[in-house]
Design a protein around this motif. Structure first.
Motif, PDB file in Angstrom:
ATOM      1  N   ASN A   8       0.879  -1.356   0.051  1.00 34.46           N
ATOM      2  CA  ASN A   8       0.000   0.038   0.008  1.00 34.46           C
ATOM      3  C   ASN A   8       0.757   1.295  -0.102  1.00 34.46           C
ATOM      4  O   ASN A   8       0.402   2.414   0.131  1.00 34.46           O
ATOM      5  N   THR A   9       2.098   1.104  -0.098  1.00 37.37           N
ATOM      6  CA  THR A   9       3.205   2.394  -0.218  1.00 37.37           C
ATOM      7  C   THR A   9       3.439   2.136  -1.550  1.00 37.37           C
ATOM      8  O   THR A   9       3.147   3.258  -2.488  1.00 37.37           O
ATOM      9  N   ILE A  10       4.386   1.363  -1.819  1.00 37.95           N
ATOM     10  CA  ILE A  10       4.879   1.538  -3.593  1.00 37.95           C
ATOM     11  C   ILE A  10       4.040   0.415  -4.088  1.00 37.95           C
ATOM     12  O   ILE A  10       4.210   0.244  -5.450  1.00 37.95           O
ATOM     13  N   TYR A  11       3.734  -0.669  -3.365  1.00 37.58           N
ATOM     14  CA  TYR A  11       2.650  -1.842  -4.000  1.00 37.58           C
ATOM     15  C   TYR A  11       1.198  -1.343  -3.800  1.00 37.58           C
ATOM     16  O   TYR A  11       0.897  -0.909  -2.703  1.00 37.58           O
ATOM     17  N   ASP A  12       0.422  -1.409  -4.902  1.00 37.89           N
ATOM     18  CA  ASP A  12      -1.054  -0.953  -4.855  1.00 37.89           C
ATOM     19  C   ASP A  12      -1.929  -1.906  -4.232  1.00 37.89           C
ATOM     20  O   ASP A  12      -2.485  -2.807  -4.853  1.00 37.89           O
ATOM     21  N   GLY A  13      -1.783  -2.255  -2.926  1.00 35.86           N
ATOM     22  CA  GLY A  13      -2.629  -3.410  -2.348  1.00 35.86           C
ATOM     23  C   GLY A  13      -1.802  -4.077  -1.325  1.00 35.86           C
ATOM     24  O   GLY A  13      -0.641  -3.767  -0.929  1.00 35.86           O
ATOM     25  N   ILE A  88       3.031  -2.302  -8.986  1.00 35.80           N
ATOM     26  CA  ILE A  88       3.822  -1.124  -8.415  1.00 35.80           C
ATOM     27  C   ILE A  88       3.316   0.248  -8.680  1.00 35.80           C
ATOM     28  O   ILE A  88       3.196   0.390  -9.967  1.00 35.80           O
ATOM     29  N   LYS A  89       3.125   1.295  -7.794  1.00 33.61           N
ATOM     30  CA  LYS A  89       2.745   2.455  -8.107  1.00 33.61           C
ATOM     31  C   LYS A  89       3.584   3.353  -9.183  1.00 33.61           C
ATOM     32  O   LYS A  89       5.021   3.202  -8.899  1.00 33.61           O
ATOM     33  N   SER A 112      12.266 -10.547  -2.711  1.00 33.33           N
ATOM     34  CA  SER A 112      13.425 -10.549  -3.417  1.00 33.33           C
ATOM     35  C   SER A 112      12.974 -10.580  -4.924  1.00 33.33           C
ATOM     36  O   SER A 112      13.850  -9.948  -5.702  1.00 33.33           O
ATOM     37  N   GLU A 113      12.149 -11.127  -5.442  1.00 32.88           N
ATOM     38  CA  GLU A 113      11.800 -11.367  -6.860  1.00 32.88           C
ATOM     39  C   GLU A 113      11.501  -9.869  -7.405  1.00 32.88           C
ATOM     40  O   GLU A 113      11.849  -9.521  -8.397  1.00 32.88           O
ATOM     41  N   ILE A 114      10.385  -9.325  -6.534  1.00 26.57           N
ATOM     42  CA  ILE A 114       9.817  -8.026  -7.170  1.00 26.57           C
ATOM     43  C   ILE A 114      11.034  -6.791  -7.192  1.00 26.57           C
ATOM     44  O   ILE A 114      11.059  -6.110  -8.028  1.00 26.57           O
ATOM     45  N   CYS A 115      12.046  -6.890  -6.051  1.00 25.69           N
ATOM     46  CA  CYS A 115      13.000  -5.987  -6.017  1.00 25.69           C
ATOM     47  C   CYS A 115      14.002  -6.155  -7.208  1.00 25.69           C
ATOM     48  O   CYS A 115      14.318  -5.090  -7.600  1.00 25.69           O
ATOM     49  N   ARG A 116      14.060  -7.375  -7.469  1.00 29.16           N
ATOM     50  CA  ARG A 116      14.943  -7.572  -8.711  1.00 29.16           C
ATOM     51  C   ARG A 116      14.332  -6.876  -9.827  1.00 29.16           C
ATOM     52  O   ARG A 116      15.039  -6.349 -10.540  1.00 29.16           O
ATOM     53  N   GLY A 182      -2.964   6.007  -1.712  1.00 28.17           N
ATOM     54  CA  GLY A 182      -3.021   5.715  -3.279  1.00 28.17           C
ATOM     55  C   GLY A 182      -1.906   6.108  -3.878  1.00 28.17           C
ATOM     56  O   GLY A 182      -0.694   5.845  -3.750  1.00 28.17           O
ATOM     57  N   ASP A 183      -2.059   7.279  -4.798  1.00 26.94           N
ATOM     58  CA  ASP A 183      -0.886   7.853  -5.407  1.00 26.94           C
ATOM     59  C   ASP A 183      -0.425   9.239  -5.084  1.00 26.94           C
ATOM     60  O   ASP A 183       0.221   9.871  -5.297  1.00 26.94           O
ATOM     61  N   ARG A 184      -1.489   9.611  -3.730  1.00 25.93           N
ATOM     62  CA  ARG A 184      -1.229  10.989  -3.171  1.00 25.93           C
ATOM     63  C   ARG A 184      -0.111  10.643  -1.962  1.00 25.93           C
ATOM     64  O   ARG A 184      -0.235   9.583  -1.127  1.00 25.93           O
ATOM     65  N   ILE A 185       0.841  11.786  -2.083  1.00 24.68           N
ATOM     66  CA  ILE A 185       2.096  11.858  -0.940  1.00 24.68           C
ATOM     67  C   ILE A 185       1.899  12.884  -0.137  1.00 24.68           C
ATOM     68  O   ILE A 185       1.893  14.044  -0.599  1.00 24.68           O
ATOM     69  N   GLU A 186       1.853  12.709   1.215  1.00 24.58           N
ATOM     70  CA  GLU A 186       1.836  14.233   1.727  1.00 24.58           C
ATOM     71  C   GLU A 186       2.857  14.140   3.084  1.00 24.58           C
ATOM     72  O   GLU A 186       3.002  12.932   3.734  1.00 24.58           O
ATOM     73  N   LYS A 187       3.495  15.058   3.027  1.00 27.36           N
ATOM     74  CA  LYS A 187       4.413  15.068   4.016  1.00 27.36           C
ATOM     75  C   LYS A 187       3.952  15.381   5.501  1.00 27.36           C
ATOM     76  O   LYS A 187       3.134  16.360   5.581  1.00 27.36           O
TER      77      LYS A 187
END
Length: 197
Positions: A8-13, A88-89, A112-116, A182-187
């Motif tokens: 839910n941060t860089i992966y959507d779900g 991946i967002k 490991s697989e998705i990071c690669r 989602g795709d919104r990033i708030e500091k």
């Protein structure tokens, strides 16, 4: 240093939920019996009401029994990411740095697989023995901090990105904190000062 939560941060779900559904579709007769307990655990997790001990004591048997039933889980993980890499967002590719670190409850055998695939070289996740289903460590909530320190030393994190207040312990050791919806990033924290609490 920049550190990211994964689900839910860089992966959507939630990748754990998604791979459970993957195995449910693949082997419905074997997996269907776990749906009620898994569903209960997932709801408790989303509400922040699952402890590390709960995972080990109440839910780990599902993992152990599933690992005993499937012959080639690494191959299944590859197929899973063939289907789910698209989740991946898009914002992450735009801001990605070579030295980014992912710290996640997601098992390292999945990370490991998705990071690669997406070019992330540094990650810390939960440890699972695929032969036995045994859980070596759970990289969740307050456990993330000592695991991060063990690998990278007690250095301050310049930027931390997460979708959940379950990561408060990681937020506390970070200079700047970004909350991802989602795709919104708030500091929400800048130079060590909370903008929102």
């Amino acid at each position: 240093m920049r550190v990211f939560d994964f689900d839910n941060t860089i992966y959507d779900g939630e990748s754990g939920f998604d791979i459970f559904l993957y195995f449910l579709r693949k082997e419905p007769k074997l997996i269907a019996k776990y749906v009620p307990k898994f569903g209960e655990g997932f709801i408790r997790y989303k509400m922040g009401k699952v402890t590390i001990d709960d995972v080990k004591n109440e839910y780990s048997y599902i993992l152990k029994e599933c690992c005993a039933q499937f012959s080639d889980i690494p191959k299944d993980i590859e197929i899973f990411w063939d289907e789910h890499e698209k989740k991946i967002k898009s914002f992450y590719a735009k801001i990605q740095h070579e030295d980014d670190v992912i710290v996640s409850a997601c098992p390292e055998v999945m990370l490991s697989e998705i990071c690669r695939r997406i070019g992330v070289k540094h990650y810390i996740g939960s440890i699972i023995d695929l032969k036995t289903g045994g859980i070596g460590r759970i990289c969740y909530r307050e456990n993330k901090v000592p695991m991060f320190y063990e690998q990278y030393g007690k250095q301050e994190i310049d930027e931390f990105y997460t979708d959940s207040m379950n990561d408060r312990a990681m937020m506390d050791i970070s200079k700047d904190v970004y909350f991802v919806t989602g795709d919104r990033i708030e500091k929400i924290k800048a130079d060590g000062v909370w903008l929102k609490d």
